[in-house]
Design a protein around this motif. Structure first.
Motif, short mmCIF file in Angstrom:
data_model
loop_
_atom_site.label_atom_id
_atom_site.label_comp_id
_atom_site.label_asym_id
_atom_site.label_seq_id
_atom_site.Cartn_x
_atom_site.Cartn_y
_atom_site.Cartn_z
N TYR A 106 0.84 -1.20 0.00
CA TYR A 106 0.00 0.00 0.00
C TYR A 106 0.87 1.26 0.00
O TYR A 106 0.62 2.20 -0.77
N MET A 107 1.90 1.27 0.84
CA MET A 107 2.78 2.44 0.90
C MET A 107 3.50 2.65 -0.42
O MET A 107 3.68 3.78 -0.88
N ASP A 108 3.90 1.55 -1.05
CA ASP A 108 4.61 1.64 -2.33
C ASP A 108 3.72 2.28 -3.40
O ASP A 108 4.21 3.07 -4.24
N LYS A 109 2.42 1.96 -3.36
CA LYS A 109 1.51 2.42 -4.41
C LYS A 109 0.80 3.73 -4.07
O LYS A 109 0.57 4.58 -4.94
N GLU A 110 0.44 3.90 -2.79
CA GLU A 110 -0.47 4.99 -2.42
C GLU A 110 0.14 6.08 -1.54
O GLU A 110 -0.49 7.12 -1.36
N VAL A 111 1.32 5.85 -0.99
CA VAL A 111 1.89 6.83 -0.06
C VAL A 111 3.19 7.44 -0.58
O VAL A 111 3.43 8.64 -0.42
N GLU A 134 -2.48 25.71 3.98
CA GLU A 134 -3.66 24.86 4.15
C GLU A 134 -3.62 23.67 3.21
O GLU A 134 -4.00 22.55 3.58
N SER A 135 -3.12 23.86 1.99
CA SER A 135 -3.06 22.77 1.03
C SER A 135 -2.15 21.64 1.52
O SER A 135 -2.44 20.45 1.33
N VAL A 136 -1.05 22.00 2.17
CA VAL A 136 -0.11 21.01 2.69
C VAL A 136 -0.75 20.23 3.84
O VAL A 136 -0.69 19.00 3.88
N GLU A 156 -5.10 13.89 4.58
CA GLU A 156 -5.82 12.91 3.75
C GLU A 156 -4.97 11.66 3.51
O GLU A 156 -5.46 10.53 3.64
N VAL A 157 -3.71 11.85 3.14
CA VAL A 157 -2.83 10.72 2.84
C VAL A 157 -2.62 9.86 4.08
O VAL A 157 -2.74 8.62 4.04
N LEU A 158 -2.32 10.50 5.20
CA LEU A 158 -2.07 9.75 6.42
C LEU A 158 -3.36 9.17 6.99
O LEU A 158 -3.35 8.09 7.61
N GLY A 159 -4.47 9.85 6.78
CA GLY A 159 -5.75 9.32 7.23
C GLY A 159 -6.10 8.03 6.50
O GLY A 159 -6.58 7.06 7.11
N ARG A 160 -5.85 8.01 5.19
CA ARG A 160 -6.12 6.79 4.42
C ARG A 160 -5.17 5.67 4.85
O ARG A 160 -5.57 4.49 4.89
#
Length: 340
Positions: free
Chosen positions: A256-261, A281-283, A289-293
């Motif tokens: 998952y980390m390889d593909k999505e993080v 705010e964008s950062v 979002e990334v860490l939440g997923r």
């Protein structure tokens, strides 16, 4: 240091306080292994004896150097190191001073736990890593037990620093908080321990060897370094062996980390020098979002592969995994693949 003393007076004071009855004059003529043996015997004694509240080893070190790494001179006008002071001494006293300074140098590094020249000090090649078999054997058997405990502690400090640099948190924390169940105490600095020297050395070497063997097994299985770290982060500690269910969970997170993080947190607006609250705010939104997923993925994986109670949201293991994902998001990922 009393700067009104001459070089001869100061050397006499040091000899009285540190080398009384130790045969320094005769030993100053020694060379090679005999000189090394004398030096080690004196360092062993000085590490064990006190000068007030301070070990004699530290007192002797303070006659020459500051407490900094690299043996910085205690002061420019130390009569034992100035040309004028040295010229005022007889040849025989200069020989005694040279040996005194050699003993003081090893006292400095051992007392303050700085790496030193193993070949010069112990007659052993290599470095302070546990793969140095000759050093491990020497530490386990030497009669210089105080030299051994301080050297083992240096190995521990070096390993902790390396694991921190490698972001291998289970090993770093495990060593920093190493506990002896036999003696019911932390394996702390040598001057803070009540453990017998042999047991103290063994506790550190056993932990370092256990970590090394774990990685040897990982290499034998041809596991990626980040996969090994994920496995151990799920455990929360460096385990004695790989658990197949935990390894499956680690592999799922690795994929998952390889593909999505990987690289998802590399943003032009991100400023590593700015606190989180001052990031754009964008950062902050993208990071959340990334860490939440990823957190959701951890919960999915633990439900599928792990027993109840593993990697709870408020656990150290969960925090290890989240920190790992954040590093991955910033691009620090699979850096050691080519080393396998």
């Amino acid at each position: 240091m009393n700067t009104t003393l001459t070089a001869s007076d100061l050397l006499a004071l040091i000899e009285h306080n540190c080398f009384s009855g130790a045969g320094l004059a005769e030993a100053s003529m020694l060379e090679g292994e005999e000189r090394r043996a004398y030096r080690l015997a004196q360092v062993e004694r000085l590490l064990a004896e006190k000068h007030g509240y301070t070990p004699l080893a530290m007192y002797l070190s303070d006659m020459f150097w500051t407490a900094d790494e690299g043996r910085k001179p205690i002061r420019a006008d130390n009569p034992l190191t100035t040309q004028e002071g040295l010229l005022s001494l007889t040849d025989e006293r200069r020989r005694r001073l040279a040996l005194t300074e050699e003993v003081a140098a090893l006292c400095h590094d051992l007392s303050l736990h700085y790496a030193f020249d193993l070949e010069e000090a112990l007659g052993i090649g290599g470095d302070f890593w546990v793969t140095n078999d000759e050093l491990v054997v020497w530490l386990s058997a030497t009669p210089y037990v105080h030299v051994a405990i301080h050297t083992a502690y240096i190995m521990k400090r070096i390993a902790i620093a390396q694991f921190e640099a490698d972001n291998y948190m289970p090993a770093q924390d495990g060593l920093a908080e190493l506990f002896s169940s036999e003696h019911h105490e932390l394996v702390d600095r040598p001057d803070n321990t009540h453990m017998p020297p042999r047991d103290y050395v063994k506790a550190i070497l056993d932990e370092l060897l256990s970590i090394e063997r774990h990685w040897q097994e990982g290499r034998r299985r041809q596991l990626k370094p980040d996969l090994v770290k994920l496995h151990d982060e799920i455990y929360g500690v460096v385990p004695l062996q790989f658990d197949e269910d935990v390894l499956q969970a680690a592999e799922a997170l690795f994929d998952y980390m390889d593909k999505e993080v990987q690289g998802r947190l590399v943003m032009d607006d991100y400023d590593p020098e700015v606190s989180w609250s001052k990031q754009p705010e964008s950062v902050r939104r993208t990071t959340a979002e990334v860490l939440g997923r990823f957190a959701d993925k951890v919960r999915e994986v633990r439900a599928k592969y792990l027993a109840k109670g593993w990697v709870d949201d408020d656990s150290l293991a969960f925090n290890y995994l989240m920190a790992h994902a954040q590093r991955c998001g910033h691009g620090w990922w699979r850096e050691e693949d080519e080393a396998l």
